[in-house]
Design a protein around this motif. Structure first.
Motif, short mmCIF file in Angstrom:
data_model
loop_
_atom_site.label_atom_id
_atom_site.label_comp_id
_atom_site.label_asym_id
_atom_site.label_seq_id
_atom_site.Cartn_x
_atom_site.Cartn_y
_atom_site.Cartn_z
N ALA A 1 -8.21 -6.80 4.96
CA ALA A 1 -8.24 -5.59 4.72
C ALA A 1 -9.27 -4.65 5.24
N THR A 2 -9.13 -3.45 5.18
CA THR A 2 -9.85 -2.47 5.74
C THR A 2 -10.66 -1.50 4.82
N CYS A 3 -11.81 -1.17 5.05
CA CYS A 3 -12.43 -0.17 4.00
C CYS A 3 -12.74 1.05 4.98
N PRO A 4 -12.40 2.13 4.59
CA PRO A 4 -12.31 3.31 5.60
C PRO A 4 -13.36 4.20 5.13
N VAL A 5 -14.28 3.80 4.35
CA VAL A 5 -15.31 4.71 3.87
C VAL A 5 -16.74 3.83 3.80
N ASP A 6 -17.91 4.84 3.52
CA ASP A 6 -19.19 4.12 3.58
C ASP A 6 -19.01 3.13 2.53
N PRO B 1 0.88 -1.23 0.10
CA PRO B 1 0.13 0.10 -0.19
C PRO B 1 0.58 1.10 0.15
N ASN B 2 0.48 2.33 -0.75
CA ASN B 2 0.89 3.74 -0.61
C ASN B 2 0.21 4.65 0.31
N ALA B 3 0.56 5.65 0.17
CA ALA B 3 0.09 6.92 1.19
C ALA B 3 -1.03 7.56 0.78
N ALA B 4 -1.45 7.10 -0.50
CA ALA B 4 -2.60 7.77 -1.18
C ALA B 4 -4.16 7.32 -0.44
N ALA B 5 -4.84 8.54 -0.44
CA ALA B 5 -6.22 8.34 0.43
C ALA B 5 -6.94 7.35 -0.40
N ALA C 1 -14.77 -11.46 -0.29
CA ALA C 1 -14.94 -10.23 0.18
C ALA C 1 -15.21 -10.12 1.52
N ASP C 2 -15.57 -11.21 2.31
CA ASP C 2 -15.76 -11.00 3.81
C ASP C 2 -14.48 -10.68 4.59
N LEU C 3 -13.28 -11.00 4.06
CA LEU C 3 -11.83 -10.56 4.39
C LEU C 3 -11.67 -8.80 4.61
N VAL C 4 -12.90 -8.37 4.14
CA VAL C 4 -12.85 -6.98 4.16
C VAL C 4 -13.63 -6.47 5.55
N THR C 5 -13.03 -5.36 6.29
CA THR C 5 -13.68 -4.84 7.46
C THR C 5 -13.96 -3.31 7.03
N VAL C 6 -15.18 -2.98 7.60
CA VAL C 6 -15.50 -1.46 7.17
C VAL C 6 -15.21 -0.94 8.49
N ALA C 7 -14.26 0.09 8.71
CA ALA C 7 -13.88 0.84 9.81
C ALA C 7 -13.70 2.31 9.16
N PRO C 8 -14.55 3.18 9.24
CA PRO C 8 -14.59 4.56 8.69
C PRO C 8 -13.51 5.40 9.29
N ASP C 9 -13.05 6.01 8.31
CA ASP C 9 -11.98 7.08 8.66
C ASP C 9 -12.43 8.36 8.15
N GLY D 1 -6.49 -1.91 -2.16
CA GLY D 1 -6.15 -2.97 -1.09
C GLY D 1 -7.39 -3.46 -0.72
N ILE D 2 -8.65 -3.20 -1.06
CA ILE D 2 -9.82 -4.00 -0.70
C ILE D 2 -10.00 -5.14 -1.61
N ILE D 3 -9.38 -5.09 -2.84
CA ILE D 3 -9.20 -6.19 -3.72
C ILE D 3 -8.09 -6.95 -3.65
N ARG D 4 -6.95 -6.24 -3.74
CA ARG D 4 -5.47 -7.06 -3.61
C ARG D 4 -5.36 -7.85 -2.50
N GLU D 5 -5.63 -7.41 -1.24
CA GLU D 5 -5.55 -8.25 -0.13
C GLU D 5 -6.30 -9.25 -0.15
N PRO D 6 -7.53 -9.07 -0.37
CA PRO D 6 -8.50 -10.29 -0.01
C PRO D 6 -8.12 -11.57 -1.28
N LEU D 7 -7.62 -11.14 -2.63
CA LEU D 7 -7.27 -11.86 -3.46
C LEU D 7 -6.15 -12.63 -3.17
N SER D 8 -5.06 -12.05 -2.26
CA SER D 8 -3.98 -12.73 -1.56
C SER D 8 -4.15 -13.64 -0.54
N GLY D 9 -5.49 -13.55 -0.01
CA GLY D 9 -5.89 -14.29 1.35
C GLY D 9 -5.61 -13.49 2.67
#
Length: 337
Positions: free
Chosen positions: A212-217, A191-195, A277-285, A201-209
């Motif tokens: 990942a965290t989703c920081p938005v609605d 991951p880089n520092a782009a907002a 997809a269930d490997l992704v957790t929504v945690a608003p930032d 990340g929410i695609i790349r990380e789950p595909l690699s097992g």
């Protein structure tokens, strides 16, 4: 033809470099030399040993004499500090994005003034130049005539650079072209520092097992483009002949590269089924959502269409392309959409 790619060892820089080395031509002329300029050069970078490639390492603003030591025909300017780091470190963004771009333009101007070729400078801008101001809210569909009112330091810096390039072009110092990039996904690697980095990340990380965290609605609408389409757009704008009509670059306005509009929730369920997809957790930032949520999601692509560009066919095709290009990053047993 001597071509310079700034940020040449970044993700997009590597993609553009690979495309140029595969083509061996640009603007109808052979690529004689390709100079990659970057602050960091990976220890394992096979392209650095390519017979057509030269490397300049270090802060770009301090190495411009080396970059322009021989005549430069084309500069593809991709080097940039990214959105979230510009918001957290104002001085970094101003130096890396604004001051360095002006120094690059002045070096190109000096080459032209000394009797050398007038460089074609292609600038990678961003849809972050747009934002909704209370006095000028964004319309439902945005085009190049929509007033840019950036709501982030990164967007402001990109917008100021666009205006500098327009002025240097008007004065005949450079032949400047501006490509406004959509969020590029899916990006491989760390991951880089782009907002907007979470959109990869929410695609790349789950595909690699990995989780990942989703920081938005998850209902947030966003505009995306695959790396393939993004590189295609950058090179097409580089090669476009100035004029009017299909295939020509008319006037000095930037070009919004084609984008695919999706919701974050729609992205998640199209990865590789619910289990992945269930490997992704929504945690608003709120800080991330404030930046990414200020960007438009729907675009009128007429200007890009006139250049022969089109968006990705579907988000499924974006994920499939990522899996094809990076099979080593996919967990065993994971399948595409």
């Amino acid at each position: 033809m001597r071509i310079v790619v700034t940020g040449g060892f970044g993700f997009l820089g590597q993609q553009v470099t690979d495309a140029l080395l595969a083509r061996r031509t640009l603007c109808g002329a052979p690529v004689d030399r390709l100079l990659l300029a970057d602050r960091r050069v990976p220890a394992a970078a096979p392209v650095a040993d390519h017979p057509l490639v030269d490397v300049v390492q270090g802060d770009l603003s301090e190495r411009l004499d080396d970059v322009f030591r021989q005549p430069v025909d084309v500069v593809i300017h991709l080097a940039s500090a990214v959105s979230a780091e510009c918001e957290s470190d104002f001085d970094l963004g101003m130096s890396a994005n604004l001051d360095t771009t002006r120094a690059l333009l002045d070096a190109a101007r000096a080459q032209s003034a000394a009797g050398g070729p007038t460089p074609r400078v292609v600038f990678s801008s961003s849809i972050a130049v747009y934002g909704s101001d209370p006095a000028a809210p964004l319309p439902p569909v945005v085009d190049e005539w929509t007033l840019p009112t950036p709501q982030s330091s990164y967007g402001m810096q990109k917008r100021v650079c666009e205006q500098l390039i327009a002025e240097y072009t008007r004065r005949g110092f450079v032949d400047g072209r501006v490509a406004r990039l959509m969020t590029v996904a899916v990006r491989p690697g760390e991951p880089n520092a782009a907002a907007s980095g979470f959109l990869s990340g929410i695609i790349r990380e789950p595909l690699s097992g990995l989780a990942a965290t989703c920081p938005v609605d998850p209902g947030l609408r966003v505009a995306l483009a695959s790396p393939r389409r993004t590189v295609e757009g950058i090179l097409r704008i580089t090669e476009a002949v100035r004029g009017s009509g299909p295939g020509a670059l008319e006037g000095g306005l930037p070009v919004n590269l084609p984008g695919l509009t999706v919701t974050v929730a729609g992205m998640l369920r199209r990865v590789a089924g619910d289990a992945v997809a269930d490997l992704v957790t929504v945690a608003p930032d709120p800080a991330v959502e404030a930046i990414v949520g200020s960007w438009p999601a729907s675009f009128d692509g007429a200007r890009a269409t006139a250049l022969g560009l089109r968006p990705d066919d579907s988000f499924e095709s974006v994920v499939k392309a990522y899996i094809e290009d990076h099979p080593e990053a996919i967990a065993t047993g994971t399948t595409g959409p």
